[in-house]
Design a protein around this motif. Structure first.
Motif, PDB file in Angstrom:
ATOM      1  N   SER A 144      -8.337  -1.142  -1.170  1.00 65.15           N
ATOM      2  CA  SER A 144      -7.059  -1.189  -0.449  1.00 65.15           C
ATOM      3  C   SER A 144      -6.009  -0.287  -1.075  1.00 65.15           C
ATOM      4  CB  SER A 144      -6.534  -2.631  -0.375  1.00 65.15           C
ATOM      5  OG  SER A 144      -6.262  -3.140  -1.670  1.00 65.15           O
ATOM      6  N   GLY A 145      -5.976  -0.237  -2.416  1.00 63.08           N
ATOM      7  CA  GLY A 145      -4.985   0.593  -3.087  1.00 63.08           C
ATOM      8  C   GLY A 145      -5.177   2.069  -2.812  1.00 63.08           C
ATOM      9  N   TRP A 146      -6.422   2.509  -2.819  1.00 67.72           N
ATOM     10  CA  TRP A 146      -6.706   3.922  -2.557  1.00 67.72           C
ATOM     11  C   TRP A 146      -6.400   4.284  -1.099  1.00 67.72           C
ATOM     12  CZ3 TRP A 146      -8.556   1.298  -6.536  1.00 67.72           C
ATOM     13  CH2 TRP A 146      -8.693   1.972  -7.761  1.00 67.72           C
ATOM     14  N   ALA A 166      -2.573   2.377   6.808  1.00 70.05           N
ATOM     15  CA  ALA A 166      -3.444   1.379   6.184  1.00 70.05           C
ATOM     16  C   ALA A 166      -3.453   0.092   7.006  1.00 70.05           C
ATOM     17  CB  ALA A 166      -2.974   1.097   4.757  1.00 70.05           C
ATOM     18  N   PHE A 167      -2.286  -0.310   7.518  1.00 66.29           N
ATOM     19  CA  PHE A 167      -2.236  -1.470   8.415  1.00 66.29           C
ATOM     20  C   PHE A 167      -3.118  -1.245   9.640  1.00 66.29           C
ATOM     21  CE2 PHE A 167       1.947  -2.632   6.445  1.00 66.29           C
ATOM     22  CZ  PHE A 167       1.631  -3.943   6.138  1.00 66.29           C
ATOM     23  N   GLY A 188      -9.541  -8.053   3.398  1.00 65.46           N
ATOM     24  CA  GLY A 188      -9.400  -7.590   2.027  1.00 65.46           C
ATOM     25  C   GLY A 188      -8.371  -6.485   1.887  1.00 65.46           C
ATOM     26  N   VAL A 189      -8.313  -5.597   2.867  1.00 62.66           N
ATOM     27  CA  VAL A 189      -7.369  -4.479   2.820  1.00 62.66           C
ATOM     28  C   VAL A 189      -5.960  -4.922   3.189  1.00 62.66           C
ATOM     29  CG1 VAL A 189      -6.775  -2.238   3.841  1.00 62.66           C
ATOM     30  CG2 VAL A 189      -9.161  -2.770   3.289  1.00 62.66           C
ATOM     31  N   GLY A 190      -5.829  -5.787   4.194  1.00 63.93           N
ATOM     32  CA  GLY A 190      -4.525  -6.111   4.777  1.00 63.93           C
ATOM     33  C   GLY A 190      -3.516  -6.794   3.867  1.00 63.93           C
ATOM     34  N   VAL A 221      -1.774  -4.623   1.152  1.00 62.10           N
ATOM     35  CA  VAL A 221      -0.906  -3.630   1.776  1.00 62.10           C
ATOM     36  C   VAL A 221       0.356  -4.298   2.314  1.00 62.10           C
ATOM     37  CG1 VAL A 221      -0.704  -1.922   3.627  1.00 62.10           C
ATOM     38  CG2 VAL A 221      -2.840  -2.125   2.339  1.00 62.10           C
ATOM     39  N   ALA A 222       0.213  -5.505   2.878  1.00 65.45           N
ATOM     40  CA  ALA A 222       1.382  -6.224   3.387  1.00 65.45           C
ATOM     41  C   ALA A 222       2.362  -6.543   2.263  1.00 65.45           C
ATOM     42  CB  ALA A 222       0.942  -7.513   4.091  1.00 65.45           C
ATOM     43  N   SER A 223       1.844  -6.997   1.123  1.00 65.98           N
ATOM     44  CA  SER A 223       2.717  -7.292  -0.021  1.00 65.98           C
ATOM     45  C   SER A 223       3.428  -6.032  -0.504  1.00 65.98           C
ATOM     46  CB  SER A 223       1.894  -7.897  -1.163  1.00 65.98           C
ATOM     47  OG  SER A 223       1.351  -9.150  -0.792  1.00 65.98           O
ATOM     48  N   LEU A 224       2.689  -4.921  -0.575  1.00 64.47           N
ATOM     49  CA  LEU A 224       3.289  -3.642  -0.964  1.00 64.47           C
ATOM     50  C   LEU A 224       4.405  -3.253  -0.008  1.00 64.47           C
ATOM     51  CD1 LEU A 224       0.199  -1.377  -1.752  1.00 64.47           C
ATOM     52  CD2 LEU A 224       1.930  -2.100  -3.368  1.00 64.47           C
TER      53      LEU A 224
END
Length: 513
Positions: free
Chosen positions: A127-129, A139-140, A175-177, A180-183
């Motif tokens: 997710s970070g990458w 990313a969303f 796993g990705v979402g 990214v939402a917190s970021l």
């Protein structure tokens, strides 16, 4: 080096790997002037200090929350989907096993649940990458695609293999979402409401879980209703993908990519034109010459930011080792033993979870993250003590039931007040901009690993150790969390992300400031 400030113009020093340039911004236009000198990090900070000493200050009034709120609400759809997909197979699993021909196979039933968790772990690792590579908005959209496709495959599945394939795709999106939402929420939120916005993620997760449980109630009476439950999840996923086209990109990500004009424009959409200058200046404070270098896992574990990564990973580990998922699972059994239906048990647990999340929403920016986290873990330890007393045989059967049920509800309530929402908000706040996305990915992977093993070992440990000893272990982890929060976690309420980053730098780096 010198800087000029007047009412209309601000010169902000910025760096790339090759040379230095000045960002020149005013209320109507932006331009960039490149300089050939190579100044060190200390010179950069010195220039910022000159600006501050010459009168550059934050606006006295906070920016309106109305600008940023719509973008945050769209981002919380990820949390809604997260809660929904965690609970969507809770009630229908027995009917699904009959329809797809694996009824009575406990391993297959376990795979339907655990496949999603394993895929979520894999998704969190990358997710970070993804967030750093394509931006937060895309990313969303990327995470919504496997959730759309996976839910559709689950809804039309004719075999166990089809169901597992769909659950795996959904898990990748889950796993990705969330990281990214917190970021995104941390990076687009004004400092004075960032905690409130972070609590919205927890509330959305609660609503998603409750929606899945409520929608699953008719599954035993309506043929094929479980397929409808999966189809319904495609609606918010589609809304997320489309709505993100109209949301802002994170100005922090744009700044890191050297897109200063775009970052300024997005700040204006988020904060209003009067706060753009101060926001851009805040970003310049944490700018470093190594900003564009790639971040390696070894740097997260051993570099100058390893302390904050350790804090983040430990918080997520203690969150799961507290036994929250085990309590969620075992609550239905406790209620059924007392003659109360599992549906009613789910309603009680859901109400406690939602109530605690609303309390966190109200108090997050008033009391602060550390206070809520500290007392949340303390309340969870007290709740586990009630569980231990209920299972000790000292209380009567009637009293043991009330202590046990009361302990569960108190545990869920206090978890939702702090231990649930705070780590996902606090970590993007304490992680420096350069490592924020990848550090979140690493810490979320720790979350999923511990989550998986707690869920895997809970029933076996319950049989071998008994509830008395097992709940004592969970309570001990809660008390360890209390001590850890008191000693290691800093308060971030009301601070800008750049102020937090500077405060957490090791001493040898802070000397430059």
């Amino acid at each position: 080096m010198f800087a000029i400030w007047d009412e209309k113009t601000i010169l902000i020093p910025c760096f790339t790997l090759t040379d230095q340039f000045w960002y020149v911004g005013n209320s109507s236009s932006s331009m960039y002037k490149r300089m050939t000198s190579r100044d060190s990090m200390s010179a950069d900070v010195e220039a910022v200090s000159v600006l501050l000493q010459n009168g550059v200050q934050k606006e006295m009034t906070n920016p309106s929350w109305k600008y940023s709120c719509p973008h945050v609400l769209v981002a919380t759809i990820v949390a809604l989907l997260f809660g929904y997909h965690l609970g969507v197979v809770n009630e229908p699993l027995e009917i699904i096993s009959v329809d797809l021909g694996f009824s009575g196979d406990t391993l297959a039933e376990g795979l339907v649940v655990s496949t999603c968790l394993a895929a979520a772990f894999a998704g969190s690792l990358i997710s970070g990458w993804i967030a750093d590579g394509v931006g937060r908005r895309r990313a969303f959209q990327l995470c919504s695609l496997p959730m759309l496709l996976g839910a559709s495959i689950c809804a039309t599945a004719k075999t166990l293999a089809g169901m597992l394939a769909g659950r795996f795709l959904v898990g990748l999106g889950l796993g990705v979402g969330p990281p990214v939402a917190s970021l995104y929420v941390a990076e687009v939120s004004p400092a004075h409401v960032r905690g409130t916005y972070g609590s919205l993620i927890q509330i959305a997760t609660c609503l998603g879980l409750m929606a899945a449980l409520v929608l699953g109630i008719p599954v035993k009476n309506i043929v094929g209703w479980w397929r409808v439950c999966f189809w319904l999840s495609t609606i918010p996923a589609a809304i997320l993908a489309l709505a993100m086209m109209f949301c802002v990109e994170s100005p922090h990500w744009l700044y890191k990519r050297g897109k200063l004009a775009e970052a300024e424009f997005e700040f204006e959409r988020l904060l209003g034109s009067s706060h753009v200058k101060s926001a851009m200046l805040e970003l310049s404070k944490s700018n470093r010459e190594d900003e564009t270098e790639s971040v390696k896992i070894s740097e997260l574990l051993h570099g100058r930011h390893s302390r904050v990564v350790f804090i983040g990973a430990t918080l997520f580990a203690l969150q799961q080792l507290s036994g929250i998922n085990a309590v969620f699972y075992f609550s239905s059994t406790v209620f059924r033993r007392a003659g109360v239906s599992s549906n009613l048990a789910n309603v009680f647990i859901g109400i406690a979870n939602l109530t605690g999340s609303i309390v966190a929403l109200v108090l997050m920016d008033k009391l602060g993250r550390k206070v809520l986290l500290h007392w949340s873990f303390f309340g969870m330890a007290l709740a586990m003590a009630l569980q231990v007393f209920a299972s000790s045989g000292i209380a009567s059967n009637y009293g043991a039931f009330y202590f046990s049920v009361g302990g569960m509800l108190l545990f869920v309530l206090t978890f939702a007040v702090g231990a649930g929402p705070v780590p996902g908000l606090l970590l993007p706040e304490i992680f420096p901009s350069r490592i924020r996305a990848k550090a979140m990915a690493f810490c979320m992977s720790v979350h999923w690993v511990v989550n998986f093993f707690v869920g895997l070992m809970f029933l076996r440990l319950l049989d071998q150790l008994g509830p008395h000893l097992l709940y004592s272990i969970f309570g001990t982890f809660c008390l360890m969390a209390v001590v850890f929060v008191k000693r290691s976690v800093m308060e971030t309420k009301g601070k800008s992300l750049q102020e937090i980053e500077i405060a957490l730098l090791p001493q040898e780096y802070r000397e430059f400031l």
